[in-house]
Design a protein around this motif. Sequence first.
Motif, PDB file in Angstrom:
ATOM      1  N   UNK A 255       3.781  10.049  -7.095  1.00 45.84           N
ATOM      2  CA  UNK A 255       4.958  10.454  -7.958  1.00 45.84           C
ATOM      3  C   UNK A 255       4.299  10.717  -9.608  1.00 45.84           C
ATOM      4  N   UNK A 256       3.680   9.744  -9.985  1.00 47.06           N
ATOM      5  CA  UNK A 256       3.030   9.779 -11.291  1.00 47.06           C
ATOM      6  C   UNK A 256       2.262  10.933 -11.591  1.00 47.06           C
ATOM      7  N   UNK A 257       1.205  11.162 -10.908  1.00 51.87           N
ATOM      8  CA  UNK A 257       0.267  12.128 -10.697  1.00 51.87           C
ATOM      9  C   UNK A 257       0.725  13.401 -10.648  1.00 51.87           C
ATOM     10  N   UNK A 258       1.540  13.723  -9.483  1.00 54.10           N
ATOM     11  CA  UNK A 258       2.434  14.942  -9.492  1.00 54.10           C
ATOM     12  C   UNK A 258       3.142  15.526 -10.625  1.00 54.10           C
ATOM     13  N   UNK A 259       3.975  14.597 -11.421  1.00 55.15           N
ATOM     14  CA  UNK A 259       4.470  14.921 -12.520  1.00 55.15           C
ATOM     15  C   UNK A 259       3.548  15.417 -13.807  1.00 55.15           C
ATOM     16  N   UNK A 260       2.638  14.470 -13.732  1.00 54.57           N
ATOM     17  CA  UNK A 260       1.753  14.653 -14.804  1.00 54.57           C
ATOM     18  C   UNK A 260       0.886  16.062 -14.619  1.00 54.57           C
ATOM     19  N   UNK A 261       0.528  16.385 -13.392  1.00 56.83           N
ATOM     20  CA  UNK A 261      -0.485  17.592 -13.141  1.00 56.83           C
ATOM     21  C   UNK A 261       0.435  18.837 -13.358  1.00 56.83           C
ATOM     22  N   UNK A 262       1.719  18.634 -13.098  1.00 55.50           N
ATOM     23  CA  UNK A 262       2.866  19.719 -13.140  1.00 55.50           C
ATOM     24  C   UNK A 262       3.324  19.894 -14.450  1.00 55.50           C
ATOM     25  N   UNK A 263       3.109  18.853 -15.376  1.00 56.71           N
ATOM     26  CA  UNK A 263       4.066  18.704 -16.503  1.00 56.71           C
ATOM     27  C   UNK A 263       3.866  20.005 -17.334  1.00 56.71           C
ATOM     28  N   UNK A 264       2.697  20.429 -17.576  1.00 56.30           N
ATOM     29  CA  UNK A 264       2.302  21.541 -18.583  1.00 56.30           C
ATOM     30  C   UNK A 264       3.156  22.863 -18.054  1.00 56.30           C
ATOM     31  N   UNK A 265       2.810  23.202 -16.739  1.00 55.99           N
ATOM     32  CA  UNK A 265       3.325  24.417 -16.067  1.00 55.99           C
ATOM     33  C   UNK A 265       5.005  24.208 -16.028  1.00 55.99           C
ATOM     34  N   UNK A 266       5.565  23.062 -15.942  1.00 62.73           N
ATOM     35  CA  UNK A 266       6.881  22.947 -16.016  1.00 62.73           C
ATOM     36  C   UNK A 266       7.497  23.111 -17.391  1.00 62.73           C
ATOM     37  N   UNK A 267       6.809  22.596 -18.287  1.00 59.57           N
ATOM     38  CA  UNK A 267       7.414  22.856 -19.573  1.00 59.57           C
ATOM     39  C   UNK A 267       7.139  24.144 -20.268  1.00 59.57           C
ATOM     40  N   UNK A 268       6.169  24.948 -19.891  1.00 62.68           N
ATOM     41  CA  UNK A 268       5.791  26.274 -20.099  1.00 62.68           C
ATOM     42  C   UNK A 268       6.939  27.186 -19.090  1.00 62.68           C
ATOM     43  N   UNK A 269       7.584  26.722 -18.441  1.00 60.55           N
ATOM     44  CA  UNK A 269       8.522  27.690 -17.590  1.00 60.55           C
ATOM     45  C   UNK A 269       9.631  28.178 -18.670  1.00 60.55           C
ATOM     46  N   UNK A 270      10.116  29.198 -18.499  1.00 64.48           N
ATOM     47  CA  UNK A 270      11.073  29.889 -19.243  1.00 64.48           C
ATOM     48  C   UNK A 270      12.367  29.099 -19.062  1.00 64.48           C
TER      49      UNK A 270
ATOM     50  N   UNK B  60       0.776  -1.203  -0.071  1.00 63.30           N
ATOM     51  CA  UNK B  60      -0.027   0.002   0.081  1.00 63.30           C
ATOM     52  C   UNK B  60       0.821   1.227   0.070  1.00 63.30           C
ATOM     53  N   UNK B  61       1.880   1.394   0.769  1.00 62.72           N
ATOM     54  CA  UNK B  61       2.810   2.261   0.809  1.00 62.72           C
ATOM     55  C   UNK B  61       3.519   2.482  -0.756  1.00 62.72           C
ATOM     56  N   UNK B  62       3.933   1.445  -1.344  1.00 63.19           N
ATOM     57  CA  UNK B  62       4.211   1.529  -2.645  1.00 63.19           C
ATOM     58  C   UNK B  62       3.519   2.078  -3.546  1.00 63.19           C
ATOM     59  N   UNK B  63       2.240   1.591  -3.478  1.00 63.17           N
ATOM     60  CA  UNK B  63       1.300   2.126  -4.457  1.00 63.17           C
ATOM     61  C   UNK B  63       1.019   3.618  -4.348  1.00 63.17           C
ATOM     62  N   UNK B  64       1.009   3.913  -2.732  1.00 67.45           N
ATOM     63  CA  UNK B  64       0.896   5.647  -2.402  1.00 67.45           C
ATOM     64  C   UNK B  64       2.012   6.401  -3.141  1.00 67.45           C
ATOM     65  N   UNK B  65       3.092   5.723  -2.968  1.00 69.68           N
ATOM     66  CA  UNK B  65       4.338   6.814  -3.514  1.00 69.68           C
ATOM     67  C   UNK B  65       4.158   6.726  -5.164  1.00 69.68           C
ATOM     68  N   UNK B  66       4.122   5.251  -5.752  1.00 68.75           N
ATOM     69  CA  UNK B  66       4.067   5.410  -7.249  1.00 68.75           C
ATOM     70  C   UNK B  66       2.754   6.109  -7.485  1.00 68.75           C
ATOM     71  N   UNK B  67       1.732   5.989  -7.342  1.00 69.17           N
ATOM     72  CA  UNK B  67       0.729   6.879  -7.886  1.00 69.17           C
ATOM     73  C   UNK B  67       0.861   8.410  -7.607  1.00 69.17           C
TER      74      UNK B  67
END
Length: 451
Positions: free
Chosen positions: A252-267, A243-250
């Motif tokens: 990490x995956x969601x945090x990267x995905x939801x920040x990705x557009x803002x991250x790539x758009x950064x100067x 359960x801890x592993x699933x917590x960390x994996x999901x």
Amino acid sequence: MKGQTSSTTTIAFVCVTTLFFAWGFITALVDPLVAAVKGIFTLTDVQAQLAAFAFFIAYGVCSFPAASLLARLKSIPTILIALCTMIVGCLVMLAAANLAIFTLVLIGLFILASGITILQVAANPLAAALGDPRYSHFRLTLSQTFNSLGTFLAPLIGAHLFLEGVEVKPGTVVTEAVRQQALGGIDSAYLWICGLIALLALFFFFSRSVVTRAAPPSTAEARGSLGTMIADAFSSRWALFGALAIFLYVGAEVAIGTQMALFLNNDAIWGQSNAPFSVPLLGFAMGSDGVPGVSLQEAGKAVAFYWGGAMVGRAIGSVLLGFVRAWILLALFTAIAAGMCAFVVVVGGVDAGFVALAIGLFNSIMFPVIFTLTLERSTASQEATSGLLCTAIIGGAILPLLVGLVSEANGYAFALIVPAACYVALCLFAIAAGRARVAKREGEAAAISMH
């Protein structure tokens, strides 16, 4: 008669596979939505990540009740309840877009995700059961391919509808015209989704007898009350580790995905670069607007390749798992993902944008492998362990908030230090799993191992 049975099973499997596509599409639509609400409602990074929080918190609230519901009502009634719940969520999203109320957006996403949680609990084992048991892995992988197709298409369509003209860089202002256009895009997207889910619900209602005939009768019995199931899950050390592993994996995956557009758009990454447009398929999908640099909408479309990498990686991983032990492959993929996050943090620049997108390729096999490794080693019942693992998807609600806090203080690139730490912990989990005793055969874990 045998040919007729085979045809019925195939039709039933196609029906269930459409559900995998639907929940993949709706889940990945959260990524461009986070970027959109940040601009529309003038939010901080943490406030914008509340959209992901509202969506993924539903897994923590609804997973065990969904398992209990499935045990009482069986697959088709549970699927119909899930689809109706999703329709209600879409209607709330329509109200949120028309009234321009962020709180309603959060409520709508929670209701929508609650329906998806119930849907996943019911559809995963059903897809595995529809046909010869020897090919359950193949059927789940095939269904998961359509789920991945949904996650690939959603950022492209969502960015097109939600992000045109929307900017979130310091000093930029979202005009009322752009704001209304973005809200109109959200309205259109969830109106179409609502209609399609309604059609799916009608389709399943009228074809329920076909699916019921095709699915083998369940031999499982409900194992006590909901409280008993939860206590059983918490009695197993490996169920808790998993359960801890699933917590960390999901997370990490969601945090990267939801920040990705803002991250790539950064100067500091792609905001002032035209380099991504020189990459044939990526540049075509992003569709340059002629203005130098990568806009938020163009960055939002690029997020599709983060999820597309997971789709490709899943196909490659399926082949590799035939030759490499699961825990070894998990250790390798998590170590590479940690290294890629470290590259983004330490090196940064234009290259970091390409590296960040490629992390999806190595996320691909993590969920099903963590799931099966845990089920094989857990001393709790399969139902209890599965319920706890699905509950742990709540990591997708918690960790994006932490990443949002770090990005506000230190920038989008440095914020990937949080997913890097998660992947290191997952690598240690894989190594520990390789040394642990297996309590169940691999085949017993197959039916509910796919995300």
